[in-house]
Design an enzyme around this catalytic site. Structure first.
Site, PDB file in Angstrom:
ATOM      1  N   PRO A 322      48.240  27.210  79.678  1.00  0.00           N
ATOM      2  CA  PRO A 322      49.391  27.620  79.281  1.00  0.00           C
ATOM      3  C   PRO A 322      49.640  26.576  78.069  1.00  0.00           C
ATOM      4  O   PRO A 322      49.393  25.433  78.263  1.00  0.00           O
ATOM      5  CB  PRO A 322      50.158  27.233  80.341  1.00  0.00           C
ATOM      6  CG  PRO A 322      49.407  27.177  81.652  1.00  0.00           C
ATOM      7  CD  PRO A 322      47.867  26.778  81.033  1.00  0.00           C
ATOM      8  N   LEU A 323      49.993  27.262  77.040  1.00  0.00           N
ATOM      9  CA  LEU A 323      50.246  26.487  75.697  1.00  0.00           C
ATOM     10  C   LEU A 323      51.653  26.313  75.306  1.00  0.00           C
ATOM     11  O   LEU A 323      52.459  27.499  75.032  1.00  0.00           O
ATOM     12  CB  LEU A 323      49.438  27.007  74.295  1.00  0.00           C
ATOM     13  CG  LEU A 323      47.950  27.162  74.859  1.00  0.00           C
ATOM     14  CD1 LEU A 323      47.141  27.986  73.843  1.00  0.00           C
ATOM     15  CD2 LEU A 323      47.310  25.556  74.845  1.00  0.00           C
ATOM     16  N   CYS A 434      53.398  18.660  83.484  1.00  0.00           N
ATOM     17  CA  CYS A 434      54.050  18.457  81.961  1.00  0.00           C
ATOM     18  C   CYS A 434      54.617  17.059  82.025  1.00  0.00           C
ATOM     19  O   CYS A 434      55.377  16.462  82.864  1.00  0.00           O
ATOM     20  CB  CYS A 434      55.320  19.367  82.150  1.00  0.00           C
ATOM     21  SG  CYS A 434      56.386  19.287  80.485  1.00  0.00           S
ATOM     22  N   ALA A 602      42.660  24.500  76.080  1.00  0.00           N
ATOM     23  CA  ALA A 602      43.936  24.490  75.417  1.00  0.00           C
ATOM     24  C   ALA A 602      43.867  24.300  73.874  1.00  0.00           C
ATOM     25  O   ALA A 602      43.782  25.459  73.151  1.00  0.00           O
ATOM     26  CB  ALA A 602      44.843  23.477  76.247  1.00  0.00           C
TER      27      ALA A 602
END
Length: 746
Positions: A322-323, A434, A602
């Protein structure tokens, strides 16, 4: 434009594949070949004063290096800050909707990239929607009549307010070329390719749109501007409004939350009673009765973890992570075409999803190619170890969400699985890593690592309401440097906690997580140092032990019904490693030495999306500038198909292309190196994406242009396919090292 031959360049400005290439913006003392990354000569120069190569610099061959000094006539630029990926991440989350209702007021600027200003990509005066798809003499009736502030005169709009047609892509609209019609109608920047003027019997000349009946899809979407070409996982405006007005019901979540609230209340009462009870025997009896009570009232979910769809990962399934910002649909589609087997959406905040927030739902959209079964090469291993796994029922795309409370996560999960088509999500991944302050302060992201009991309840609740869709999570080593907590957390998620706060002790099952991804950095570390793959390897060994010896490692409190075990043969929880994978050599090293099932790539994919091709081929690929330009062309085409070919769609495609180019400029072509990257311990490794290459010039003008760190040169690359930027367009790079205070030339 993806020719295999080298581009022909003439002179200093030159013609490249039919496009005029001007000198680099940052160089006012010569052609492009005299300019490449003119940062400070010290750390960036390949050789120091002692004549030795500096640590962390790429071994660029001597003939491509640029020497600074009076003798060379080239002066270095003023020193700039190194690229700051942490600041880049924070930019995206600024002004996004918070994770809780009452944390702060929601501003007007929300959604993707609202922390930065990009100016306008709009028509001078917009055409009224009643005219957008209609012939000149047969427009629809405008509901606003004379009060309408948009243009109704089609010819005036085309001549005075709409920008000129683009001549790229051979002057043919990419959307019309695929569908046989264009949803942008008269607003399309290629409208000349699908419109014509006809003359009637009375001599009147009328402008009409042209459709190709042979190409037209049978199932025409209600609004191509809403969905895009081949875009799935969209919800209708009516459903979105029902979410906004809180009219969409989530019955599974309500049942689960009532159960969770009741057992927590009884547990709290039991704890308060225990503290005042003088009789230890009575305390034990009360605890046993409370547990029996909890087991009686608990309702098993419709689909237990073992009954969910099986997942599968191995060395042949590299994953695109997930970018933030760049994990958009066109870029994922590009990476999938280059060999990424599985993809994840950009992190979506759960509360805005529940509230029907349109920009947040846009993050969940996927291309239909991402819903196709994955291409798996290691078939023998699949058949031997996972007889329940059926590749034809699997897909490529997973959604990642962030939440800070069980009710938020479970509601978002139920909404996603209820509103999206069956099997449109391979899994739903909870972001537990995050590091951004805004997310962390709300108690989401990596903050959940410090609240293991809450995290366990969140994942268990997501499993209860997700139907057959597996639940996974992505974590970091911990929140503080030197104090990793991931291994303790992993054991709790797989076996269940042994204390009274564990979901298992409350009468439920374990978290039921199907796969765990570990990013080898702490929250405090962010991206400032290399990922700790030794810790990832230790965690992989721990998970292997937990998978193979669950009964031996757990006491009687953890005895589980086999149906509650994670989805996968023999209750296997898959483990993915993440961090510092920039070449096929590092990928292979991580697989063989760390014991992970696969690696999640990533920022390495942002630097070179063809890293997935390299992984499949097992070798480094020297991509020519023409091939790399072909990838840019493909991204632009995918962007126009997803966001539309009108002025807004072109501007959106340009913006996200520039986001990608801000990373791609760091790539050092293999052909310029003295030696290629090798495995660890046997030579030079591919440098980290944070390392700064020495000043060099490419093998041709285009290759040098692609290496420029000046965002105005990125705009020049975008103009090769998207035409000149709008006069009001601005681009603010996420990285401070590229944040020049100069307007983009239109």
């Amino acid at each position: 434009m993806a020719e295999s031959h080298e581009p022909a360049v003439n002179g200093n400005t030159g013609l490249l594949n039919g496009f005029e290439v001007e000198p680099l913006v940052g160089n006012n003392k010569g052609p492009i070949a005299e300019k490449r990354k003119l940062d400070e000569p010290g750390p960036r120069d390949c050789d120091g004063q002692d004549g030795k190569r500096r640590k962390g610099t790429a071994p660029v061959r001597e003939e491509y290096l640029i020497r600074f000094g009076k003798d060379q006539g080239i002066a270095p630029k003023p020193q700039q800050d190194a690229a700051d990926d942490d600041a880049a991440e924070a930019f995206h989350h600024k002004d996004r909707a918070p994770a809780s209702n009452n944390s702060r007021k929601r501003g007007k600027n929300q959604g993707q990239n609202t922390g930065r200003k990009f100016g306008k990509s709009r028509d001078e005066v917009a055409l009224c929607s009643s005219r957008t798809h209609a012939p000149e003499f047969s427009p629809s009736e405008c509901t606003y009549g004379e009060r309408c502030r948009f243009e109704h005169n089609l010819r005036k709009y085309l001549q005075e307010h709409k920008r000129e047609d683009l001549t790229t892509f051979d002057g043919t609209c990419p959307v019309w070329q695929v569908l046989g019609y264009c949803g942008a109608g008269w607003k399309c920047r290629f409208v000349g390719s699908h419109s014509k003027q006809i003359e009637h019997a009375d001599g009147r000349k009328e402008l009409i749109l042209v459709e190709d009946e042979a190409k037209k899809s049978e199932d025409r979407p209600s609004s191509i501007e809403e969905t895009g070409i081949g875009v799935v996982n969209s919800i209708s405006p009516e459903v979105r409004i029902s979410l906004t007005k809180r009219k969409f019901h989530t019955p599974k979540t309500e049942i689960y939350l009532k159960w969770l609230d009741s057992v927590q209340t009884k547990t709290d009462q039991g704890r308060r009673g225990n503290s005042s009870s003088p009789e230890p025997a009575d305390t034990q009896n009360n605890d046993m009765l409370a547990k029996e009570d909890n087991r009686c009232i608990y309702k098993e979910p419709p689909f237990l973890p073992s009954e969910k769809r099986r997942l599968y990962f191995d060395a042949s399934t590299p994953v695109l992570a997930p970018l933030t910002t760049q994990g958009n649909l066109p870029f994922r589609r590009l990476c999938s075409s280059l060999g990424a087997v599985f993809t994840y959406s950009e992190m979506a905040m759960s509360l805005p999803l529940i509230q029907g927030h349109k920009p947040e739902w846009a993050l969940i959209k996927a291309h239909e190619s991402e819903l196709q079964p994955p291409t798996l090469t290691n078939k023998d291993t699949i058949v031997h170890n996972h007889p329940a796994y059926i590749p034809s029922t699997d897909s490529r795309f997973s959604a990642q969400i962030a939440a800070n409370k069980p009710w938020v996560a479970t509601k978002a999960t139920e909404v996603l699985t209820a509103l999206l088509p069956p099997n449109s999500l391979r899994s739903i991944d909870l972001n537990v890593g995050c590091p951004i302050d805004l997310v962390y302060r709300e108690g989401a992201g990596s903050a959940l690592m410090d609240s293991p009991a809450k995290l366990e309840k969140i994942l268990h609740g997501m499993n209860v309401v997700s139907g057959t869709t597996p639940i996974t999570c992505k974590i970091r080593m911990g929140t503080k440097d030197g104090k990793p907590t991931a291994q303790k957390l992993v054991e709790r998620l797989i076996l269940g906690g042994g204390d009274e706060t564990s979901i298992a002790s409350l009468g439920g099952a374990t978290s039921g997580v199907a796969a765990i991804t570990l990013h080898g950095r702490s929250r405090q570390q962010r991206y400032t140092r290399s990922a700790d793959w030794e810790y990832i390897a230790d965690t992989a060994a721990l998970i292997k032990r937990l998978n193979n010896k669950t009964d031996a490692l757990s006491d009687t409190i953890h005895d589980q019904d086999p149906r509650t075990l994670p989805p996968g043969a023999d209750s296997k929880v898959f483990f993915l490693g993440n961090g510092d994978c920039y070449s096929h050599t590092s990928y292979d090293t991580h697989i063989t030495e760390s014991g992970v099932d696969t690696v999640m790539v990533a920022r390495g994919a942002l630097q070179k999306p063809w890293i997935f091709e390299e992984i499949a081929a097992g070798q480094s690929l020297d991509k020519s500038s023409s091939e790399r330009l072909g990838y840019i062309e493909r991204f632009c085409r995918y962007g126009l198909e997803a966001w539309g070919s009108d002025e807004w769609g072109v501007g959106t495609t340009r913006r996200f292309l520039l986001e990608w180019l801000s990373f791609a400029c760091r790539y050092v072509p293999i052909g310029l190196l003295e030696r290629v990257p090798t495995a660890a311990g046997s030579g030079w490794m591919q440098p980290s994406i944070q390392d700064r290459a020495p000043a060099y010039r490419g093998r041709d003008e285009l290759e040098t242009l692609m290496a420029s760190e000046d965002y105005r040169d990125w705009i020049k690359l975008s103009e090769m396919f998207l035409g000149p930027a709008h006069k009001d367009f601005r681009f603010e790079p996420k990285h401070r090292s590229n944040a020049y205070e100069i307007q983009a030339e239109g």
